[in-house]
Design a protein around this motif. Structure first.
Motif, short mmCIF file in Angstrom:
data_model
loop_
_atom_site.label_atom_id
_atom_site.label_comp_id
_atom_site.label_asym_id
_atom_site.label_seq_id
_atom_site.Cartn_x
_atom_site.Cartn_y
_atom_site.Cartn_z
N ARG A 137 0.15 49.46 34.27
CA ARG A 137 -0.19 49.21 32.86
C ARG A 137 0.04 50.46 32.01
O ARG A 137 0.61 50.38 30.91
CB ARG A 137 -1.66 48.77 32.78
N GLU A 138 -0.37 51.62 32.53
CA GLU A 138 -0.22 52.87 31.79
C GLU A 138 1.25 53.19 31.52
O GLU A 138 1.59 53.78 30.49
CB GLU A 138 -0.87 54.02 32.58
N ASP A 139 2.12 52.78 32.44
CA ASP A 139 3.55 53.03 32.27
C ASP A 139 4.23 51.99 31.39
O ASP A 139 5.45 52.02 31.19
CB ASP A 139 4.24 53.07 33.64
N GLY A 140 3.45 51.04 30.88
CA GLY A 140 4.01 50.05 29.96
C GLY A 140 4.92 49.04 30.63
O GLY A 140 5.80 48.47 29.96
N ARG A 141 4.71 48.79 31.90
CA ARG A 141 5.54 47.81 32.61
C ARG A 141 5.11 46.40 32.22
O ARG A 141 4.03 46.18 31.67
CB ARG A 141 5.44 48.02 34.12
N PRO A 142 5.92 45.37 32.52
CA PRO A 142 5.60 44.00 32.09
C PRO A 142 4.26 43.50 32.62
O PRO A 142 3.78 43.95 33.67
CB PRO A 142 6.76 43.19 32.69
N ASP A 143 3.68 42.55 31.89
CA ASP A 143 2.35 42.06 32.28
C ASP A 143 2.36 41.43 33.67
O ASP A 143 1.39 41.55 34.42
CB ASP A 143 1.78 41.11 31.23
#
Length: 270
Positions: free
Chosen positions: A84-90
């Motif tokens: 989540r912190e790395d902004g990867r897909p949900d």
């Protein structure tokens, strides 16, 4: 911790329980055993809400893991939060949160099968292919000779019962939480997780392949894509382990809508 400090099975302070776990796993995980576990566990007749399964992993510490001795649910949250912190897909965040949920089999497991809290050799740890020769890339390869299939000419050759280039989807792996949860989700009609997520769940413990470079004789073009996905996921599965802990209920508000988006609101049949 630095990356090189993870999965150090030769460290002087390695738990004797870890080594004993792998001795039992290598000895007992045969073709016959894996076939019996498929028949026993893949009936999908035990409904349980997803979040209830998460709560149960508060009661399990993975004895095969040399890096962390926290309840397994903490590892799942650590993985998900890093993704989540790395902004990867949900969907990938959700995969991080759920990838070890197959370990809930300890609720109906047994010591005899290695699927209980006390005996985990049929539930956790690096998996390998049954039905062909065991490679030296397995953790503690000195235990390979304990597997009785290695004295069976049907199973002790590089190809064994398989065909060259058949692809890893067509191999039978040692029984464990990966294959179990993959099959549970595959049976779940509301599951809309992408193929990448399903591969990450199914093969994240298949270290002799994705990290050891073994089983090249079976690989096909599709497996090249699998390997990219697994290596991407692996850095979150492995290198996020830390002493930091989370409150399961506090993170639920964020992750439950994502879970409902991909898996629906109803129970999952285990």
């Amino acid at each position: 911790m630095e990356e090189k400090t993870f999965r150090n099975y030769e460290a002087v302070d390695i738990s004797a329980a870890v080594k004993e776990h792998y001795r039992k796993m290598r000895k007992n995980q045969t073709v016959d055993y894996v076939q019996r576990m498929h028949k026993k566990y893949l009936n999908f007749d035990k409904p349980m809400p997803l979040w209830e399964a998460m709560v149960h992993l508060n009661d399990l510490i993975d004895v095969s893991d040399p890096d962390i001795d926290l309840p397994n649910v903490q590892h799942l949250i650590q993985s998900a939060e890093a993704i989540r912190e790395d902004g990867r897909p949900d969907w990938m965040q959700l995969t991080g949160l759920l990838h070890d949920l197959g370990k809930v089999m300890f609720l109906w497991g047994s010591d005899e099968d290695g699927t209980s809290q006390a005996e985990q050799w049929g539930m956790v740890g690096d998996v390998f292919v049954v039905g062909c020769a065991l490679p030296d890339s397995c953790v503690y390869p000195e235990f390979n000779a304990l597997n009785k299939d290695m004295q069976d000419p049907r199973y002790n050759t590089p190809l064994g019962v398989y065909e060259e280039g058949c692809g890893i989807d067509n191999l039978d792996l040692a029984w464990g939480h990966d294959e179990y949860f993959y099959q549970v989700l595959n049976n779940h009609k509301e599951n809309s997780l992408p193929e990448e997520a399903m591969a990450m769940i199914r093969y994240h413990s298949f270290y002799p392949w994705h990290s050891g470079g073994s089983y090249k004789q079976f690989l096909n073009k599709k497996d090249e894509q699998y390997l990219e996905w697994i290596k991407d996921f692996n850095k979150y599965d492995l290198y996020t382990k830390s002493p930091k802990t989370y409150d399961l209920e506090e993170i639920r508000e964020y992750y439950q809508p994502i879970a409902e988006k991909y898996l629906g609101k109803g129970p999952i049949f285990w």
